[in-house]
Scaffold this motif. Structure first.
Motif, PDB file in Angstrom:
ATOM      1  N   PRO A 178       0.838  10.697  -6.616  1.00 17.04           N
ATOM      2  CA  PRO A 178       1.532   9.586  -5.956  1.00 17.04           C
ATOM      3  C   PRO A 178       3.044   9.808  -5.914  1.00 17.04           C
ATOM      4  CG  PRO A 178      -0.143   8.735  -7.446  1.00 17.04           C
ATOM      5  CD  PRO A 178      -0.054  10.232  -7.682  1.00 17.04           C
ATOM      6  N   PRO A 204      -6.925   9.304  -1.223  1.00 19.71           N
ATOM      7  CA  PRO A 204      -8.293   8.823  -1.446  1.00 19.71           C
ATOM      8  C   PRO A 204      -9.093   8.671  -0.152  1.00 19.71           C
ATOM      9  CG  PRO A 204      -6.706   7.455  -2.634  1.00 19.71           C
ATOM     10  CD  PRO A 204      -5.922   8.361  -1.731  1.00 19.71           C
ATOM     11  N   LYS A 262     -12.552  10.713   0.472  1.00 22.18           N
ATOM     12  CA  LYS A 262     -13.790   9.996   0.790  1.00 22.18           C
ATOM     13  C   LYS A 262     -14.406  10.529   2.084  1.00 22.18           C
ATOM     14  CE  LYS A 262     -15.981   5.619   1.521  1.00 22.18           C
ATOM     15  NZ  LYS A 262     -15.956   4.205   1.531  1.00 22.18           N
ATOM     16  N   GLU A 269       6.091   9.787  -2.748  1.00 21.43           N
ATOM     17  CA  GLU A 269       7.072   8.697  -2.701  1.00 21.43           C
ATOM     18  C   GLU A 269       8.178   9.045  -1.711  1.00 21.43           C
ATOM     19  OE1 GLU A 269       8.551   7.548  -6.535  1.00 21.43           O
ATOM     20  OE2 GLU A 269       6.564   6.980  -7.234  1.00 21.43           O
ATOM     21  N   LEU A 320       0.853  -1.180   0.000  1.00 23.75           N
ATOM     22  CA  LEU A 320       0.000   0.000   0.000  1.00 23.75           C
ATOM     23  C   LEU A 320       0.891   1.232   0.000  1.00 23.75           C
ATOM     24  CD1 LEU A 320      -2.981   0.961   0.273  1.00 23.75           C
ATOM     25  CD2 LEU A 320      -2.587   0.998   2.736  1.00 23.75           C
ATOM     26  N   SER A 321       0.705   2.092  -0.980  1.00 20.25           N
ATOM     27  CA  SER A 321       1.524   3.305  -1.052  1.00 20.25           C
ATOM     28  C   SER A 321       0.999   4.349  -0.068  1.00 20.25           C
ATOM     29  CB  SER A 321       1.507   3.882  -2.471  1.00 20.25           C
ATOM     30  OG  SER A 321       0.239   4.454  -2.756  1.00 20.25           O
ATOM     31  N   THR A 322       1.851   5.281   0.266  1.00 23.38           N
ATOM     32  CA  THR A 322       1.441   6.392   1.130  1.00 23.38           C
ATOM     33  C   THR A 322       0.307   7.167   0.479  1.00 23.38           C
ATOM     34  OG1 THR A 322       3.648   6.552   2.085  1.00 23.38           O
ATOM     35  CG2 THR A 322       2.246   8.494   2.282  1.00 23.38           C
ATOM     36  N   PHE A 323       0.392   7.350  -0.822  1.00 21.59           N
ATOM     37  CA  PHE A 323      -0.683   8.042  -1.539  1.00 21.59           C
ATOM     38  C   PHE A 323      -2.005   7.306  -1.351  1.00 21.59           C
ATOM     39  CE2 PHE A 323      -3.476   8.665  -5.135  1.00 21.59           C
ATOM     40  CZ  PHE A 323      -3.499  10.039  -5.258  1.00 21.59           C
ATOM     41  N   ASP A 324      -2.007   5.992  -1.620  1.00 12.49           N
ATOM     42  CA  ASP A 324      -3.248   5.213  -1.527  1.00 12.49           C
ATOM     43  C   ASP A 324      -3.823   5.196  -0.122  1.00 12.49           C
ATOM     44  OD1 ASP A 324      -3.199   4.584  -4.244  1.00 12.49           O
ATOM     45  OD2 ASP A 324      -2.093   2.717  -3.913  1.00 12.49           O
ATOM     46  N   ALA A 325      -2.961   5.276   0.870  1.00 11.72           N
ATOM     47  CA  ALA A 325      -3.406   5.259   2.268  1.00 11.72           C
ATOM     48  C   ALA A 325      -3.835   6.633   2.757  1.00 11.72           C
ATOM     49  CB  ALA A 325      -2.283   4.733   3.162  1.00 11.72           C
ATOM     50  N   SER A 326      -3.675   7.643   1.922  1.00 10.96           N
ATOM     51  CA  SER A 326      -3.959   8.994   2.407  1.00 10.96           C
ATOM     52  C   SER A 326      -4.945   9.757   1.529  1.00 10.96           C
ATOM     53  CB  SER A 326      -2.659   9.788   2.566  1.00 10.96           C
ATOM     54  OG  SER A 326      -1.986   9.919   1.328  1.00 10.96           O
TER      55      SER A 326
END
Length: 168
Positions: A105, A11, A15, A109, A3-9
């Motif tokens: 993203p 979105p 939401k 990184e 899980l990338s930092t972007f995906d965990a933050s």
């Protein structure tokens, strides 16, 4: 798959803020149906020393926006606290989401290990990006979204868990 930092933050924050905007829609509709001045809702508190609804929404926007901008190596700009209506709070949410949509993203990184310094009135908070994201940014986002939900729910606005989770 990691899980990338972007995906965990990004979105996750978008939401939560989208759900908060929907909660505010229901608050505005309730105020209109009851023919109550919206200011009565925006100044509500659970207890006297708690920040009002308008501040809960402002912080729910500002903390993740500024936090993720710091993590992306950007200098966060301040937003003036001037909202005096549900429409104004929703505009703040929309402006926050627009800023977050500009975070890529790639800009996040390596941010999990980057040292983040957050100036506060009590002194600087200094921590690695992961701790900052999970222990400060996201926890504060959810706390303030929950408080906004609770204030409106306590005022009689018909809200349920699905509203908080942005599921209708």
């Amino acid at each position: 798959m990691s899980l990338s930092t972007f995906d965990a933050s990004v979105p996750v924050v978008i939401k939560a803020l989208t759900a908060l905007s929907g909660v505010l829609d229901k608050g505005a509709a309730h105020a209109a149906a009851k023919e109550t001045d919206e200011a009565n809702y925006l100044t509500m508190r659970l207890v006297p020393d708690m920040l009002p609804l308008s501040a809960q929404v402002g912080i729910a926007c500002d903390l993740p926006r500024r936090g993720l901008q710091r993590m992306a190596g950007q200098e966060p700009a301040a937003m003036e606290d001037k909202e005096a209506s549900f429409a104004g709070l929703k505009a703040r949410i929309a402006e926050t989401i627009a800023v977050l949509e500009g975070i890529t993203p790639e800009s996040l990184e390596g941010s999990e290990d980057r040292i983040i310094t957050l100036p506060t009135p009590r002194g600087d908070l200094v921590m690695p990006g992961n701790e900052f994201l999970f222990g400060f940014v996201l926890s504060n986002l959810h706390f303030h979204c929950t408080m906004a939900y609770a204030l409106l729910r306590g005022a009689g606005v018909e809200l349920g868990k699905a509203d908080y989770l942005a599921r209708t």
